[in-house]
Motif scaffolding. Structure first.
Motif, PDB file in Angstrom:
ATOM      1  N   ARG A 111       1.031   4.174  -2.781  1.00 21.50           N
ATOM      2  CA  ARG A 111       0.772   5.565  -2.393  1.00 21.50           C
ATOM      3  C   ARG A 111       1.970   6.463  -2.684  1.00 21.50           C
ATOM      4  NH1 ARG A 111      -1.908   3.792   3.284  1.00 21.50           N
ATOM      5  NH2 ARG A 111      -4.096   4.095   2.725  1.00 21.50           N
ATOM      6  N   PHE A 112       3.180   5.907  -2.623  1.00 20.86           N
ATOM      7  CA  PHE A 112       4.411   6.682  -2.798  1.00 20.86           C
ATOM      8  C   PHE A 112       4.428   7.442  -4.119  1.00 20.86           C
ATOM      9  CE2 PHE A 112       8.810   7.776  -2.657  1.00 20.86           C
ATOM     10  CZ  PHE A 112       9.293   7.622  -3.939  1.00 20.86           C
ATOM     11  N   TRP A 113       4.004   6.775  -5.192  1.00 18.35           N
ATOM     12  CA  TRP A 113       4.132   7.385  -6.513  1.00 18.35           C
ATOM     13  C   TRP A 113       3.193   8.556  -6.764  1.00 18.35           C
ATOM     14  CZ3 TRP A 113       8.381   6.848  -9.046  1.00 18.35           C
ATOM     15  CH2 TRP A 113       9.154   5.700  -8.836  1.00 18.35           C
ATOM     16  N   ILE A 147       2.703   9.033   4.209  1.00 16.34           N
ATOM     17  CA  ILE A 147       2.575   7.607   3.913  1.00 16.34           C
ATOM     18  C   ILE A 147       3.153   6.791   5.072  1.00 16.34           C
ATOM     19  CG2 ILE A 147       3.325   5.784   2.327  1.00 16.34           C
ATOM     20  CD1 ILE A 147       3.192   7.886   0.073  1.00 16.34           C
ATOM     21  N   PRO A 204       2.337  11.426  -4.951  1.00 19.15           N
ATOM     22  CA  PRO A 204       2.878  12.790  -4.845  1.00 19.15           C
ATOM     23  C   PRO A 204       3.926  13.062  -5.925  1.00 19.15           C
ATOM     24  CG  PRO A 204       3.229  11.588  -2.779  1.00 19.15           C
ATOM     25  CD  PRO A 204       2.518  10.681  -3.685  1.00 19.15           C
ATOM     26  N   TYR A 205       4.713  12.053  -6.303  1.00 11.96           N
ATOM     27  CA  TYR A 205       5.709  12.223  -7.360  1.00 11.96           C
ATOM     28  C   TYR A 205       5.024  12.599  -8.676  1.00 11.96           C
ATOM     29  CZ  TYR A 205       9.251  11.152 -10.831  1.00 11.96           C
ATOM     30  OH  TYR A 205      10.107  11.242 -11.883  1.00 11.96           O
ATOM     31  N   HIS A 217      13.802  10.269  -4.455  1.00  8.71           N
ATOM     32  CA  HIS A 217      13.876  11.633  -3.921  1.00  8.71           C
ATOM     33  C   HIS A 217      15.141  11.911  -3.140  1.00  8.71           C
ATOM     34  CE1 HIS A 217       9.776  12.327  -5.098  1.00  8.71           C
ATOM     35  NE2 HIS A 217       9.328  11.344  -4.362  1.00  8.71           N
ATOM     36  N   LEU A 231      11.428   5.478 -14.385  1.00  6.49           N
ATOM     37  CA  LEU A 231      11.220   5.050 -12.996  1.00  6.49           C
ATOM     38  C   LEU A 231       9.941   4.232 -12.880  1.00  6.49           C
ATOM     39  CD1 LEU A 231      12.168   8.331 -11.078  1.00  6.49           C
ATOM     40  CD2 LEU A 231      13.384   6.158 -10.955  1.00  6.49           C
ATOM     41  N   VAL A 256       9.994   2.725   3.552  1.00  2.00           N
ATOM     42  CA  VAL A 256       8.738   3.435   3.311  1.00  2.00           C
ATOM     43  C   VAL A 256       9.117   4.909   3.281  1.00  2.00           C
ATOM     44  CG1 VAL A 256       6.402   3.928   4.154  1.00  2.00           C
ATOM     45  CG2 VAL A 256       7.411   1.686   4.548  1.00  2.00           C
ATOM     46  N   ARG A 307       0.840  -1.201   0.000  1.00  2.87           N
ATOM     47  CA  ARG A 307       0.000   0.000   0.000  1.00  2.87           C
ATOM     48  C   ARG A 307       0.869   1.243   0.000  1.00  2.87           C
ATOM     49  NH1 ARG A 307      -5.301  -1.443   2.447  1.00  2.87           N
ATOM     50  NH2 ARG A 307      -5.632   0.591   3.370  1.00  2.87           N
ATOM     51  N   ALA A 308       1.902   1.205   0.858  1.00  2.00           N
ATOM     52  CA  ALA A 308       2.809   2.352   0.970  1.00  2.00           C
ATOM     53  C   ALA A 308       3.505   2.602  -0.366  1.00  2.00           C
ATOM     54  CB  ALA A 308       3.822   2.122   2.083  1.00  2.00           C
ATOM     55  N   GLU A 338       8.119   9.226   2.297  1.00  2.00           N
ATOM     56  CA  GLU A 338       7.053  10.242   2.363  1.00  2.00           C
ATOM     57  C   GLU A 338       6.341  10.180   3.720  1.00  2.00           C
ATOM     58  OE1 GLU A 338       6.345  12.607  -0.269  1.00  2.00           O
ATOM     59  OE2 GLU A 338       8.267  11.745  -0.830  1.00  2.00           O
TER      60      GLU A 338
END
Lengths: 234, 219
Positions: A100-102, B69, A104-105, B51, A139, B64, A96-97, B66
């Motif tokens: 979710r990470f992508w 998150i 905001p990128y 990043h 990426l 993990v 899930r993390a 951000e």
């Protein structure tokens, strides 16, 4: 009260990738909704100003008497309220993390660069924007391999959160390719994404809400003309 | 069991503070590794190649990234204690909305206050106060944004309190004069050990900002 008794509405525009995210999520869950189109260039509707007083932006999901704002917050809300399968987010917390990470990128770096390609002032700015977009695609090509694990989508067998977060931009990506004459997704550099893009756009949850490239290109030309002729923004 | 939790962090980072608070709220023991941002460790570059930023939470070897998150991840993995996000879907959406608002407004506007002057600074101060007032409105009469206990929005916002003194000195204004309820809320949060142990001293942050200004050649 059965969930189907409560009215669901989406406030948005046909061209906005962010609005598309909400509609795809509702389609995945087979939730019927009313699409209320805003004509943002004519001024924002009373309903929009009332339901999103902080940002005054689309999309807004109106569920009964509740308003939910911000596209990915809406997607997560839809996934949680209509919690039956298919699930939009993976069940494993680390996966899930990663999904979710992508987001905001994509929202803060990649899509703004994509938009810049069309309107950049000067060759340097344009080149920098193209470089950012291409780097992002490489990426994401790599991320696709890790997330999909050989399956058709980032989410596996079905469209998931990252498919929605990224796939909504495909219309604008295709318009950019068309108008600049460049291929951003290619068989040599991003073979998995190239195939994924076709799969995503023809999925039953997506095909009726993804605008046709021609129509979006005409719309883009109209906006650019308006921007050139318009007074300085407020 | 909190097997193998590592946090790559930088002491004045409000984003790192969020993760420290969340881990403390859940009673999770972890290894804290201070990064030198001018000389980033191989571990940081390996764990956050996209990043190359802190904070990075490493759990059983997997990164993990951000801060929002990370806080949600911590809440989901250690869900049996001190829940941070509400259980009701709509309340969760509201909490996520305000956390997103903090990210969009408070950090950027705060940064503008200490890096700019004149007209630009005045505009930033005005918008900053307006944003804090909107947050005060959301807080209402509740002791915390999370209700009776610290919640997601509290964890996301309170780290910036450690920067308020620096903003006030650089911007020559008083945040408490404009937003007394918010300051009262922040002080209430600081009564909790999870927060007081995670936030650096405001004077120390101000000294850091002064050093940073010198380094960046800002008056």
């Amino acid at each position: 009260m059965a969930k189907s008794d409560v009215k669901v509405k989406v406030l948005g525009t046909w061209s906005s990738p962010f609005v598309m995210r909400a509609r795809i999520a509702l389609n995945i869950k087979s939730v019927n909704y009313e699409f209320l189109q805003e004509r943002l260039w004519e001024g924002k509707s009373e309903l929009l100003l009332k339901s999103n007083p902080v940002h005054r932006k689309v999309p807004v999901l109106i569920h009964g008497d509740k308003s939910i704002c911000e596209s990915l917050i809406i997607v997560q809300y839809i996934n949680e309220v209509w919690s039956f399968a298919p699930s939009i987010l993976p069940s494993d917390p680390h996966e899930r993390a990663t999904s979710r990470f992508w987001a905001p990128y994509l929202d803060e770096k990649w899509f703004p660069s994509l938009r810049t390609i069309g309107v950049a002032q000067g060759e340097d700015a344009r080149k920098a924007a193209i470089a950012q977009v291409e780097e992002g695609l490489l990426l994401l090509e790599e991320a696709f391999g890790k997330c999909s694990k050989g399956k058709p989508f980032f989410g596996g067998d079905q469209i998931g959160y990252l498919d929605i977060a990224f796939g909504c931009f495909l219309g604008w990506l295709r318009v950019t390719e068309k108008m600049s004459g460049m291929k951003l997704l290619s068989i040599s550099k991003t073979p998995s994404l190239l195939k994924w893009a076709d799969r995503f756009c023809s999925d039953i949850a997506v095909k009726d809400v993804m605008p046709e490239t021609e129509k979006l290109a005409e719309f883009a030309k109209m906006i650019m003309a308006k921007m050139r002729g318009a007074a300085p923004p407020k | 069991m909190a097997e193998g939790v590592v946090l790559l962090d930088f002491w004045p980072s409000p984003f790192g503070m969020r993760v420290r608070i969340a881990l403390a709220e859940k009673g999770i023991k972890y290894e804290y590794k201070e990064e030198d941002l001018r000389n980033k460790s191989a571990l940081l570059l390996q764990m956050n190649p996209v990043h190359k930023k802190i904070p990075v939470l490493i759990h059983n070897g997997k990164p993990v990234c951000e801060s929002l998150i990370q806080v949600q991840y911590i809440d989901e993995v250690w869900h049996h204690t001190s829940p941070l996000l509400p259980s009701h879907s709509y309340q969760r959406a509201i909490a996520r909305f305000w956390a997103d608002f903090v990210d969009k407004k408070i950090y950027e506007l705060g940064r503008k206050i200490w890096t700019s002057k004149g007209e630009e600074q005045e505009t930033a101060k005005k918008e900053f106060i307006e944003s804090l007032k909107l947050l005060e409105g959301e807080l209402g009469d509740k002791p915390y944004f999370g209700g009776e206990n610290l919640g997601y929005v509290d964890v996301v916002l309170v780290p910036f309190y450690s920067w308020f003194y620096a903003y006030e000195k650089c911007g020559n204004f008083s945040i408490e004069a404009e937003c007394p309820k918010l300051i009262a809320w922040a002080k209430r949060c600081l009564e909790k050990e999870s927060v007081s142990k995670s936030l650096p001293d405001q004077e120390k942050v101000y000294d850091f900002v002064l050093q940073l200004k010198k380094l960046l050649g800002i008056e």
